[in-house]
Enzyme design. Structure first.
Site, PDB file in Angstrom:
ATOM      1  CG  ASN A   1      -1.879  -1.079   1.355  1.00  0.00           C
ATOM      2  OD1 ASN A   1      -2.279  -1.450   2.437  1.00  0.00           O
ATOM      3  ND2 ASN A   1      -2.267  -1.667   0.220  1.00  0.00           N
ATOM      4  CG  LEU A   2       3.655   1.245   3.067  1.00  0.00           C
ATOM      5  CD1 LEU A   2       4.903   0.942   3.889  1.00  0.00           C
ATOM      6  CD2 LEU A   2       2.667   2.043   3.901  1.00  0.00           C
ATOM      7  CD  GLN A   3       2.401   2.295  -5.947  1.00  0.00           C
ATOM      8  OE1 GLN A   3       1.387   2.166  -5.255  1.00  0.00           O
ATOM      9  NE2 GLN A   3       2.377   2.285  -7.261  1.00  0.00           N
ATOM     10  NE  ARG A   4      -2.495   1.846  -4.531  1.00  0.00           N
ATOM     11  CZ  ARG A   4      -2.014   0.723  -4.044  1.00  0.00           C
ATOM     12  NH1 ARG A   4      -0.710   0.551  -3.914  1.00  0.00           N
ATOM     13  NH2 ARG A   4      -2.812  -0.242  -3.657  1.00  0.00           N
TER      14      ARG A   4
ATOM     15  CB  CYS B   1      -6.483 -14.488 -11.820  1.00  0.00           C
ATOM     16  SG  CYS B   1      -8.040 -13.993 -11.065  1.00  0.00           S
TER      17      CYS B   1
ATOM     18  CE  LYS C   1      -5.270  -0.180   3.483  1.00  0.00           C
ATOM     19  NZ  LYS C   1      -5.690  -0.159   2.066  1.00  0.00           N
TER      20      LYS C   1
ATOM     21  CG  ASP D   1     -10.545  -1.869  -3.967  1.00  0.00           C
ATOM     22  OD1 ASP D   1     -11.723  -2.108  -3.636  1.00  0.00           O
ATOM     23  OD2 ASP D   1      -9.577  -2.492  -3.503  1.00  0.00           O
ATOM     24  CG  ASN D   2     -15.420  -3.109  -4.634  1.00  0.00           C
ATOM     25  OD1 ASN D   2     -16.647  -3.141  -4.637  1.00  0.00           O
ATOM     26  ND2 ASN D   2     -14.731  -2.737  -3.568  1.00  0.00           N
TER      27      ASN D   2
ATOM     28  CB  CYS E   1      -5.138  -0.646  -8.511  1.00  0.00           C
ATOM     29  SG  CYS E   1      -5.960   0.870  -9.036  1.00  0.00           S
TER      30      CYS E   1
END
Lengths: 81, 499
Positions: B183-186, B457, B199, B243-244, B301
């Site tokens: 998560n920390l990338q954004r 997947c 969170k 996100d869905n 994402c």
């Protein structure tokens, strides 16, 4: 007549290009173009039957009759957050 | 020649608050002269003593700078739009001119003009108080306001941070997840020390540190059909950072049913969308996207990737719209959809229309209460085929698949993710092979249509699409691994990398 197609996000991936010109018969509707693209095969065969579209930067129903020089944009649903 | 001149916010004090002025004129110079004739006070902001257009004022005709054309002699056609763009100096303090009075449609004010501000708050919000469009009254409106942020992830992070910093009095946070290293990338609400924490807990702590005058309400868990109306009813504005698709339709429908504005944003890879849906005043999400895409068509994402700064851009635009709705200032994105392409650096704006036949906000709505959104979006497991010869489940849980493999059953295990995902973690140790979803159609010959096939997947969406593809191609014994490799990692083999 010629119309300009614009693809965003996922639809751009399906089309392989961000935009293209298309020669079509006078009187064609947005739905006609969707049908043509789906039939032509390739990635755009996966275009939904009833995608959201905008004609000349305005959201429009698929029944909209297109005119020469119109810009038809395909708006993909995106869920990411 | 009737043309429209768009007036920037700082100059609207000179046009009685009007954002647009219609004038006659065959050239840019004529149109501006007509504007000045109608609103003389604007003259000194546009023209110098010498009567020439001032250097810091840019004029655009149909999105093109007139300096690149013929300057004030640029001809105009009937229906053209002329946009005046003054230069703005810095991170704060646009050139304020007089008192702007343009008032947009805002959310109804809470109790009167809102609660009093303490001395500490007055000091903290000094840059807001200096704006006539905010001022003490606006700041009190912000303090009285309640904003629900659904999803405390990439979009929710900048939204919650900026709303808290701006002094929105009550911020509700909905999230069911824990902070993960990926998560920390954004997701800039969180740091390394938060990994593994819920969170909402980590976010509440961060927001309390940023602004102790703000109350943060934690809503742990998912927003559901059962809970949504009760939760949303307690807020004035809802900002969507989920996100869905099922949650997006749920949030839209709850907002329409309760008459709340819904600040929409979504992102993928290098592109984003933002709008304000408000069934009571304009189109809603369903007017734009009547039906969800089939599962598996639109990657998440996690599957498609996202540039970390993109949610920062789209999320701050959402925060901006939420503040404008609360303040009742400016022109919100009601009826407009903005598409942002980060690679091309292009913002495109499209006009949206309220659909008369919209199933929830139209003239004869067919949706009058919340529905089953997972079912609506097709993310429930498919019912097994009724063909008696195909006595093979349409879906296997990780435990069921493990049991089959342990029994030595011959299963063609197919991974339909992308090669980079396969590199991170795969079920190669269990005999899986990689056939990315996009290549599946051309590589069917590699699989035995008579044998058992189990597809996976990351989380089960792409593999569901692959299952449909395989069945359409004549495969009869095809199962989807429920929850994908993520569920397998959680339930069977925790040594695999999670992403």
């Amino acid at each position: 007549m010629r119309i300009r197609l614009l693809f965003f996000a996922l639809y751009r991936d399906l089309a392989g290009v961000p935009e293209m010109e298309l020669e079509t018969r006078p009187g064609a509707t947005a739905a006609t173009i969707v049908e043509e693209l789906r039939r032509a095969g390739g990635g755009l065969a996966r275009l939904p039957e009833t995608p959201a579209v905008a004609v000349n930067r305005e959201y429009a129903p698929l029944s909209t009759v297109l005119r020469d020089g119109d810009e038809l944009a395909f708006l993909p649903p995106v869920a990411g957050g | 020649m009737g043309v429209t001149i768009r007036i920037p916010t700082p100059l609207r004090a000179c046009t009685a608050g009007h954002a647009e002025v219609s004038v006659e004129g065959g050239s840019v110079g004529e149109a501006l002269a007509a504007l000045v004739a109608e609103h003389p006070r604007i003259r000194r902001h546009l023209f110098g003593e010498d009567g020439r257009l001032r250097g810091f004022v840019n004029v655009y005709v149909n999105e093109e700078d007139v300096r690149a054309r013929e300057g004030v002699n640029t001809p105009l056609a009937d229906g053209d739009t002329l946009v005046i763009v003054p230069s703005i100096a810095g991170g704060s303090g646009a050139p304020a001119v007089g008192s702007a009075s343009a008032q947009a449609e805002g959310v109804p004010a809470q109790t009167g003009s809102g609660p009093e501000l303490s001395r500490l708050e007055l000091a903290r919000y000094a840059r807001h108080l200096a704006l006539e469009e905010v001022g003490i009254e606006g700041q009190r409106r912000l303090k009285a306001a309640r904003v629900l942020v659904v999803g405390a992830g990439g979009l929710g992070s900048p939204v919650a941070l900026y709303l808290a910093a701006a002094g929105v009095g009550t911020i509700g946070l909905v999230d069911f997840d824990e902070v993960d290293a990926t998560n920390l990338q954004r997701q800039i609400l969180y740091g390394v020390s938060d990994v593994g924490r819920p969170k909402t807990e980590a976010a509440a702590a961060r927001l309390a540190d940023l602004n102790p005058h703000v109350r943060v309400v934690r809503h742990d868990g998912r927003l559901t059909r059962e809970s949504a109306l009760d939760v949303v009813a307690g807020y004035d504005v809802v900002v969507d950072g989920t996100d869905n698709f099922p949650t997006r339709y749920l949030v839209n429908d709850a907002c329409v049913l309760l008459g709340k504005p819904y600040v929409y944003g979504s992102i993928l890879r290098f592109e984003g969308q933002v709008s304000v849906f408000w069934g009571a005043r304009g189109p809603c999400y369903r007017c734009l996207f009547r039906e969800p895409p089939p599962p598996g068509l639109v990657p998440s994402c996690a599957e498609g990737g996202v540039l970390g700064v993109l949610p920062g851009i789209i999320g701050t635009l959402q925060a901006l719209e939420a503040l404008k709705l609360i303040l009742g200032r400016g022109e919100t994105l009601v009826g407009r959809l903005v598409l942002f392409d980060a690679l091309a650096f292009q913002f495109r704006e499209l006009k949206l229309r309220k659909a008369a036949d919209c199933p929830i906000c139209g003239e004869n709505p067919t949706i009058t209460e919340l529905i089953d959104y997972d079912f609506f979006c097709g993310v429930v497991p498919e019912t097994p085929s009724s063909d008696p010869d195909a006595a093979f489940p349409a879906e296997l849980t990780p435990a069921e698949l493990k049991a089959r493999l342990d029994r030595g059953e011959r299963v063609q295990l197919v991974d339909v993710r992308e090669p980079f995902e396969w590199e991170i973690a795969s079920l190669a140790a269990y005999g899986a092979r990689l056939i990315p979803l996009g290549e599946l159609g051309g590589r069917l010959a590699e699989l035995d249509p008579e044998g058992d096939v189990v597809v996976y997947c990351l989380s089960g969406a792409r593999s569901a699409a692959a299952c449909r593809r395989l069945r359409a191609a004549g495969f009869r014994r095809v199962a989807n691994l429920a929850g994908g490799i993520r569920a397998w990692t959680d339930q069977i083999d925790p040594s695999l990398a999670r992403y």
